[in-house]
Design an enzyme around this catalytic site. Structure first.
Site, PDB file in Angstrom:
ATOM      1  N   GLU A   1       2.154  86.365 -41.463  1.00  0.00           N
ATOM      2  CA  GLU A   1       0.726  86.172 -41.644  1.00  0.00           C
ATOM      3  C   GLU A   1       0.000  87.510 -41.616  1.00  0.00           C
ATOM      4  OE1 GLU A   1      -0.402  83.773 -38.360  1.00  0.00           O
ATOM      5  OE2 GLU A   1       0.119  81.893 -39.336  1.00  0.00           O
TER       6      GLU A   1
ATOM      7  N   HIS B   1       1.541  88.799 -26.881  1.00  0.00           N
ATOM      8  CA  HIS B   1       1.266  87.490 -27.484  1.00  0.00           C
ATOM      9  C   HIS B   1       1.435  86.342 -26.500  1.00  0.00           C
ATOM     10  CE1 HIS B   1       1.316  89.799 -31.141  1.00  0.00           C
ATOM     11  NE2 HIS B   1       2.555  90.148 -30.925  1.00  0.00           N
TER      12      HIS B   1
ATOM     13  N   LYS C   1       5.482  75.715 -37.699  1.00  0.00           N
ATOM     14  CA  LYS C   1       4.285  76.489 -38.027  1.00  0.00           C
ATOM     15  C   LYS C   1       4.089  76.582 -39.538  1.00  0.00           C
ATOM     16  CE  LYS C   1       4.208  79.205 -33.774  1.00  0.00           C
ATOM     17  NZ  LYS C   1       5.239  78.465 -33.075  1.00  0.00           N
TER      18      LYS C   1
ATOM     19  N   ARG D   1       2.593  69.349 -27.759  1.00  0.00           N
ATOM     20  CA  ARG D   1       2.988  69.132 -26.362  1.00  0.00           C
ATOM     21  C   ARG D   1       1.801  69.454 -25.466  1.00  0.00           C
ATOM     22  NH1 ARG D   1       3.057  74.421 -24.761  1.00  0.00           N
ATOM     23  NH2 ARG D   1       3.775  75.952 -26.271  1.00  0.00           N
TER      24      ARG D   1
END
Length: 667
Positions: free
Chosen positions: A208, A243, A124, A299
């Site tokens: 973030e 999440h 990420k 993926r």
């Protein structure tokens, strides 16, 4: 661009996964004429994916690190079986660059991107730096390599709270925490790192800015080794809990045509930055106005079926054709969007107990026929065991229709006609969610489920007249199968006798022990039921789907029932009900467990002790943390008191029902 030597035609495919996705890949691979090889752990010896494959190879013990996450054992299984290619599915090693490289080194075709592509986009933090250079819009955040506490704390302060702490490797909501103040940061990082390490073997974090009231939009992309790269429209996955996606749909009901074109173009630009090959997903977060890149999943996604249903493309088939070294069958302007599709993830979990995973043997597994736009992708069947060692997803129910409203209606019908017993599932919760007025109106964000949780998990209603009559009728049907088989026999009428009238009493217990009584009046003439002072006529007939039709006072209802001893499961138009037929001869008392004992709700591993013996605890105070099915569950004080004893230590593997701690009530 010439086709890479990594991609070539093959005849035997090993599926390095389990459950629903392994079954999904096996179906398409077999349809393409490929020989399929499954892998399994000792816990999965009798699993559905093992039965479906042409061959299966044991990897090792139940723990994922000793089986499905063990690169050496998976590659060795491929060599032993004669497999020439390997499909990683999703989860486990599917985004592990070391695994992709190990396959390449072993001369195995990896059905997915190269290790280099995976390294660039699978991280990420690395992918965000790459996207920044490519001009793709990003959420403000820290994506650096430094992982010391001060660096992360300084980054969070600079970004400004609230922030999102999340694992650089992996996904599915694991290793992710929302932090709203500086005081919460250190504990959140420790917990997220521990969870990420257990799930992915990598505890690196990124931080973030947390976007309030966000929407989750993602674009399906696929590339071949000849330089062709396509986007297959977008999905909306805004309905999440912790999440983790719960409901996914395609296309997004939020975007207009202009926005759709823009986000798909951004996705192609992102994947094109690494000349991506294989199926992948570019994920974005939206604040309702702007769209920001958050990550790429290198993926196939859990939710890929909704894309398949609106495009008519089998993504697994395309993955395999790309792995053969073929060109993609269509060009960008040949891909058409048709209708709307919605997917719901069915989990073995209890929404009334904070979605605690449920384990055990599936005693009943019944799904509707896959017709009229309804699709069921399942990894389990009746008789299978749900293990505590892996993710708790049992199946996906997916529906397609020309419009979003019609697709939601069709999905809800599919959920309502699905029956799973032996483990607790989230099916009633899913039905309540997809029929919620705000979901229908698309007035949602990623925090919607948490805000509406109480309304989405109401207490089960007590059985009414229909359910009591259905329960007793089900018993009658079970008791007299031979008479029911003779269509013209007078005995087909409940309790028919040539002379006289008699009655029989049925008592059922439900909920918190409440009992209700119903009486059957039978003999010469039509049989009737009575509840209290109310008496009413009834008739019934068996149905082709294994249920029966029950008519009460001229209103017919379809019933599905399962009887095991004195336990009854019913599905009626009013919902699902579990009843206990009270033994008229006694013997129904059940042992009660004392509330002062803190016991393991499921098998798991103790990963943290959060209180010391002798500590004064408020109700709800955390005592210890268990890792169950790769998710952390915190066990808390059931009331205010003193922690009298802790009967476990960090690292202990405990079984369900084992006493872990004891709380003494406050004086």
């Amino acid at each position: 661009m010439m086709a890479s030597a990594q991609y070539r035609r093959f005849r035997t495919l090993l599926i390095a996964n389990r459950g629903e996705i392994a079954c999904r890949v096996i179906r398409t691979a077999k349809a393409m004429g490929l020989r399929t090889v499954a892998v399994y752990s000792e816990a999965d010896r009798d699993a559905l994916h093992v039965a479906m494959a042409d061959e299966a190879v044991l990897l090792g013990p139940a723990r994922a690190r000793d089986s499905y996450l063990n690169i050496e054992r998976v590659v060795d299984a491929a060599k032993k079986s004669g497999a020439e290619a390997l499909h990683p599915g999703y989860g486990f090693l599917s985004e592990n660059a070391e695994f992709a490289q190990a396959c390449a080194d072993a001369k195995l075709v990896f059905v997915g991107p190269t290790a280099a592509m995976m390294t660039a986009m699978g991280s990420k933090s690395g992918s965000k730096m790459l996207m920044e250079k490519a001009g793709v819009p990003l959420v403000p955040g820290f994506h650096g390599e430094a992982q010391d506490e001060k660096t992360l704390a300084d980054a969070a302060d600079k970004i400004g709270f609230p922030v999102l702490v999340k694992a650089s490797a992996g996904g599915g909501g694991r290793g992710m925490r929302i932090v709203r103040s500086a005081g919460e940061l250190a504990a959140a990082i420790v917990s997220a790192k521990r969870e990420a390490k257990a799930a992915f073997g990598d505890d690196r974090m990124l931080i973030e800015k947390y976007v309030d009231n966000p929407r989750h939009i993602e674009v399906q992309i696929i590339g071949d080794s000849h330089g062709n790269l396509l986007s297959l429209f977008e999905r909306e996955c805004t309905l999440q809990r912790r999440h983790q996606k719960v409901i996914e749909e395609a296309p997004s009901p939020t975007l207009n045509a202009t926005q759709r074109d823009a986000v798909c173009a951004a996705a192609r630009k992102a994947a094109g930055a690494v000349n991506y090959v294989g199926a992948g997903t570019i994920e974005f977060v939206s604040n309702g106005k702007d769209v920001f890149f958050i990550e790429m999943n290198t993926r196939l996604q859990v939710e890929h079926p909704v894309t398949e249903l609106i495009t008519g493309i089998d993504l697994v088939e395309w993955q395999l054709r790309v792995a053969f070294g073929e060109k993609l069958p269509l060009k960008q302007d040949e891909i058409r969007l048709n209708g709307h599709a919605v997917e719901a993830r069915v989990y073995a979990e209890n929404p009334h107990k904070n979605f605690m995973p449920s384990v055990g043997k599936i005693r009943t597994w019944r799904t509707p026929v896959e017709t009229d736009g309804l699709r069921i992708d399942a990894g389990y069947r009746e008789g299978d065991a749900v293990s505590p060692h892996y993710d708790a997803m049992l199946a996906k129910v997916i529906a397609w229709a020309p419009t979003r409203d019609a697709a939601i209606d069709r999905l809800n019908r599919g959920l309502e006609e699905t029956d799973v017993r032996g483990v607790v599932t989230n099916i009633p919760f899913l039905s309540a969610l997809v029929t919620h007025p705000k979901v229908r109106a698309n007035a949602i964000d990623t925090g919607f489920i948490e805000r509406e949780l109480k309304n989405l998990t109401p207490e089960a209603p007590p059985p009414g007249r229909l359910e009591l009559c259905a329960a007793a009728t089900a018993i009658l049907i079970q008791e007299a199968p031979a008479a029911l088989a003779e269509a013209h026999s007078p005995w087909r009428r409940a309790g028919w006798m040539p002379v006289g009238r008699r009655q029989r009493v049925f008592t059922f217990r439900h909920g918190q022990g409440a009992e209700q009584e119903i009486r059957l009046h039978y003999g010469n003439g039509p049989a009737t039921w009575s509840i209290g002072e109310h008496e009413f006529s009834f008739s019934f007939s068996t149905a082709l789907d294994g249920g029966f039709d029950l008519t009460l006072d001229d209103r017919k209802s379809h019933i599905f029932a399962v009887i095991e001893g004195h336990e009854l499961y019913l599905r009626t138009r009013n919902g699902r009900f579990d009843l206990h037929w009270v033994d008229p001869f006694g013997g129904d008392d059940e042992e009660q467990v004392g509330e002062d004992k803190i016991v393991a709700p499921l098998p798991g591993t103790v990963v943290a002790l959060l209180a010391e013996v002798g500590a004064t605890l408020e109700k709800g105070a955390p005592i210890l943390t268990l890792e169950v099915m790769k998710m952390e569950q915190t066990l808390r004080a059931p009331f205010a008191g003193v922690l009298k004893a802790i009967k476990c230590k960090v690292g202990d593997i405990v079984q369900e029902g084992v006493e872990l701690a004891e709380v003494e009530p406050a004086a």
